[in-house]
Design a protein around this motif. Structure first.
Motif, short mmCIF file in Angstrom:
data_model
loop_
_atom_site.label_atom_id
_atom_site.label_comp_id
_atom_site.label_asym_id
_atom_site.label_seq_id
_atom_site.Cartn_x
_atom_site.Cartn_y
_atom_site.Cartn_z
N SER A 540 1.09 -1.14 0.39
CA SER A 540 0.04 0.10 -0.14
C SER A 540 0.65 1.34 0.30
O SER A 540 0.48 2.15 0.02
N ALA A 541 2.15 0.98 0.63
CA ALA A 541 2.99 2.36 0.78
C ALA A 541 3.97 2.07 -1.04
O ALA A 541 4.72 3.80 -1.20
N GLY A 542 3.91 1.49 -1.93
CA GLY A 542 4.22 1.20 -3.07
C GLY A 542 5.43 0.87 -2.95
O GLY A 542 6.40 0.31 -4.00
N MET A 543 5.49 -0.57 -1.66
CA MET A 543 6.99 -1.57 -2.07
C MET A 543 6.63 -1.72 -4.08
O MET A 543 5.31 -2.87 -3.79
N GLN A 544 7.53 -2.37 -4.37
CA GLN A 544 7.48 -3.22 -5.33
C GLN A 544 7.80 -4.84 -4.76
O GLN A 544 8.85 -4.38 -4.87
N THR A 545 7.30 -5.70 -5.64
CA THR A 545 7.73 -7.02 -4.88
C THR A 545 8.49 -7.49 -6.55
O THR A 545 9.03 -6.54 -7.57
N LEU A 546 9.04 -8.62 -5.94
CA LEU A 546 10.27 -9.04 -6.96
C LEU A 546 9.89 -9.59 -8.46
O LEU A 546 10.13 -9.53 -8.42
N TYR A 547 8.63 -9.94 -7.92
CA TYR A 547 7.31 -10.61 -9.12
C TYR A 547 7.80 -9.42 -9.91
O TYR A 547 8.39 -9.51 -11.19
N GLU A 548 7.46 -8.13 -9.76
CA GLU A 548 7.08 -7.19 -10.45
C GLU A 548 8.65 -6.75 -10.30
O GLU A 548 8.44 -6.10 -12.10
N SER A 549 9.54 -6.45 -9.88
CA SER A 549 10.64 -5.85 -10.76
C SER A 549 11.51 -6.93 -10.96
O SER A 549 12.12 -6.20 -12.09
N ALA A 550 11.18 -8.08 -11.65
CA ALA A 550 11.29 -9.46 -12.38
C ALA A 550 11.00 -8.52 -13.88
O ALA A 550 11.19 -8.28 -14.86
N LEU A 551 9.99 -8.06 -13.48
CA LEU A 551 9.00 -8.20 -15.05
C LEU A 551 9.60 -6.90 -15.73
O LEU A 551 9.14 -6.17 -16.42
N ARG A 552 9.92 -6.20 -14.82
CA ARG A 552 10.46 -4.72 -15.27
C ARG A 552 11.41 -4.82 -15.39
O ARG A 552 11.75 -4.15 -16.72
N LYS A 553 11.91 -6.09 -15.52
CA LYS A 553 13.32 -6.46 -16.38
C LYS A 553 12.72 -6.48 -17.38
O LYS A 553 13.55 -6.92 -18.67
N VAL A 554 12.18 -7.08 -17.81
CA VAL A 554 11.54 -8.00 -18.77
C VAL A 554 11.56 -6.85 -20.07
O VAL A 554 11.37 -6.43 -21.21
N GLU A 555 10.43 -5.39 -19.67
CA GLU A 555 9.83 -4.57 -20.17
C GLU A 555 10.97 -3.61 -20.89
O GLU A 555 10.78 -3.35 -22.38
N GLN A 556 12.61 -3.92 -19.90
CA GLN A 556 13.01 -3.44 -20.76
C GLN A 556 14.42 -3.86 -20.93
O GLN A 556 15.11 -3.24 -21.99
N GLY A 557 13.92 -4.82 -21.48
CA GLY A 557 14.72 -5.71 -22.55
C GLY A 557 16.13 -6.24 -21.61
O GLY A 557 16.75 -6.78 -22.95
N ILE A 558 15.90 -6.69 -20.53
CA ILE A 558 16.94 -6.57 -20.05
C ILE A 558 17.10 -8.02 -19.88
O ILE A 558 18.64 -8.99 -19.44
N SER A 559 16.08 -8.65 -19.38
CA SER A 559 15.74 -10.05 -19.37
C SER A 559 14.35 -10.88 -20.13
O SER A 559 14.30 -9.91 -20.74
N SER A 560 14.81 -12.37 -19.79
CA SER A 560 13.50 -12.89 -20.54
C SER A 560 12.58 -13.11 -19.83
O SER A 560 12.73 -12.72 -18.10
N LEU A 561 10.97 -13.24 -20.28
CA LEU A 561 9.81 -13.77 -19.53
C LEU A 561 10.30 -15.08 -18.20
O LEU A 561 9.65 -15.48 -17.69
#
Length: 572
Positions: A540-561
């Protein structure tokens, strides 16, 4: 005298080209007369000219073509048996590279075309007339490594190991046998064994492996490298060389060769291409002999910079706010091998200052940081985390780092130190950030002590990065876009190329969830709330989870899905 005349002509040519002045030339000649050596090398050493300028001018003076790695000209023919004409060791030692062969004429790249003895040795070695091209020494070295390749050398050494006569018939059949210490040492020091061990280690370092596993089984050895977190099998040596190889590693690590019944730990320091590399050696007895694991710590490959580890900008903002606080507890959580020590070392590198007394107690000390007092635990003499921490409090510290909170006593000292004006950094083994307070309470810490002292919890993992040379773009399916809530229409997947050894990935980066302990979370900790409630409050305070952090790396083209889902188990 004729030799000096050549040098003067080279010097005059450099002056004519405007690359050198008379005073610089005279200084170089004077140094040459005192120390000996070639004038060109002295000019480069003094910084008067660059190596590529020297080589280009030498080629012009002697009418020899100049080849460079960047133009692709230093690429030997692969179907002419050139590696057999000039062996790898000779090429590396003398900075020469065979390029092509026509009948009895061999074209060779050389760094020093004035070395007549070397040219004569090349003629005798190859039984060919030598056509010279000139190239930078550094370019030749890189081209040699690319052409001969460590992998090929290791494969050849492994194949040759099957032709080495076993010590006994029983050992050849894989039966464990007690051999005399003298025989073991003698066998371990034999040239084939020494070369094999050297190549196994060198190949691992070349391929950026973090660990080497050597495992004995009934009738074979298993050799594996851990690269970017994954284990890959390598063609293993012959089974009967297991004892000599283990003995060689024990000699290098200064372990007891005769002791095969108990686990042992040691270390090897090697230097490769001018950079020091620590290798930690661990042995354990198994039913078929000793298993050895070598942990490779190549500090030159690790950048201790918070900006380069993979944290998102908003996460870095929260981390920096906490680590610059005057007191409190900052925790990093995650499994073994998730990069916690690297992150802590990057934090120390950032906050160290002549105005701060920073002390660490670690097991072991992996990164030696100038300006910080680091201590390694030694349980065998009673030097534990807790005893070290008690001593630290009498050393007027501002910041204390504890390698790991393992027991109640260590946790209590950390909490009390954080409450009495010290900034304390440590690690804890939990799967996510919200589980850390619950774990400390389970250990025995009272919530009323933990609540006011805890500032921040960072949970992290390492995720493999796609090889930038070969990663392949594609459109995810509509179902994936909907279920994963991806914000881009194109993502990337692994393909594989020469640069990444056909794996498709090269290097790793960090994914993280950063939980700042706000007033709501403090109240939940005081109430002994379950970690799910703490997690909901952090989200609720805005923390990004590990899963969301991993998906961010996918969206940035750094890693694969696929990599993101495998590391986070697909948990939202």
């Amino acid at each position: 005298m004729p030799k000096e005349k050549k040098y003067l002509r080279l010097g005059e040519l450099l002056i004519k080209e405007g690359l050198l002045n008379e005073a610089q030339l005279q200084k170089a000649i004077s140094l040459q007369q005192q120390e000996g050596g070639r004038l060109g090398e002295i000019l480069v050493k003094l910084g008067f000219i660059r190596e590529d300028q020297l080589v280009t001018l030498l080629g012009k003076q002697l009418n020899i073509p100049y080849f460079s790695l960047g133009t692709g000209m230093l690429k030997p023919a692969t179907d002419q048996g050139l590696e057999e004409l000039i062996p790898y060791e000779f090429a590396l030692k003398n900075s020469v590279l065979p390029l092509s062969r026509t009948l009895r004429s061999l074209t060779v790249a050389i760094n020093d075309p004035l070395d007549l003895i070397l040219i004569d040795n090349l003629k005798k070695l190859t039984n060919c007339e030598i056509n010279l091209v000139i190239a930078n020494k550094s370019d030749i070295s890189k081209a040699i490594e690319q052409f001969y390749g460590k992998t090929k050398m290791l494969e050849e050494a492994v194949e040759a190991s099957y032709d080495i006569t076993p010590i006994t018939t029983e050992e050849a059949e894989g039966v464990s046998e007690e051999l005399s210490l003298d025989k073991l040492i003698a066998r371990a020091e034999e040239a084939p064994v020494v070369k094999l061990v050297d190549l196994i280690i060198r190949q691992a370092i070349e391929e950026r492996a973090s660990d080497i596993h050597l495992e004995p089984f009934k009738d074979r050895i298993c050799l594996r490298y851990r690269i970017d977190g994954k284990l890959y099998e390598i063609p293993p040596p012959a089974r009967h060389l297991h004892l000599p190889i283990v003995s060689r590693l024990k000699i290098l690590a200064k372990l007891d060769i005769a002791e095969k019944r108990l686990p042992q730990d040691g270390a090897i320091m090697v230097t490769m291409e001018g950079r020091p590399i620590d290798i930690r050696v661990s042995t354990i007895p198994t039913i078929y002999g000793e298993k050895v694991v070598l942990r490779i710590l190549d500090r030159s490959q690790v950048v201790l910079d918070l900006n380069q580890l993979g944290f998102e900008p908003e996460q870095l903002k929260e981390i920096r706010k906490a680590i610059n606080a005057p007191y409190g507890l900052v925790l990093l959580t995650g499994p073994t091998g998730s990069g916690k020590t690297t992150t802590l070392s990057a934090i120390l590198t950032e906050i160290k200052s002549p105005t701060k007394n920073i002390m660490t107690v670690e097991d072991p000390v992996e990164y030696k940081i100038d300006g910080i007092n680091q201590l390694q635990v030694k349980p065998e003499i009673g030097l534990t985390f807790a005893t070290a921490l008690r001593s630290f409090l009498r050393q007027d510290p501002d910041v204390m780092l504890v390698g790991e909170i393992r027991d109640l006593e260590t946790a209590q000292i950390c909490i009390r130190s954080a409450l009495t004006g010290h900034l304390v950094l440590s690690t804890l083994h939990t799967n996510d950030a919200s589980s850390a307070p619950t774990r400390l309470i389970d250990i025995g810490i009272e919530p009323y002590l933990l609540s006011p002292s805890l500032l921040l919890v960072v949970a992290q993992r390492l995720i493999r990065k796609l090889c930038p040379e070969c990663k392949e773009a594609y459109e995810p399916s509509p179902e994936q876009l909907k279920s994963l809530k991806l914000k881009v229409e194109l993502i990337y997947r692994a393909k594989g190329c020469v640069k990444c050894n056909h794996i498709g990935y090269k290097g790793r980066t960090c994914i993280a969830e950063v939980m700042t302990v706000n007033e709501e979370i403090r109240n939940l900790i005081s109430q002994r709330a379950l970690f799910q409630k703490i997690r909901d409050a952090a989200r609720s305070a805005g923390m990004q989870t590990l899963y969301e952090s991993a998906l961010r790396k996918v969206e940035q083209g750094i890693s694969s899905l696929e990599e993101a889902l495998s590391v986070t188990l697909g948990e939202g």
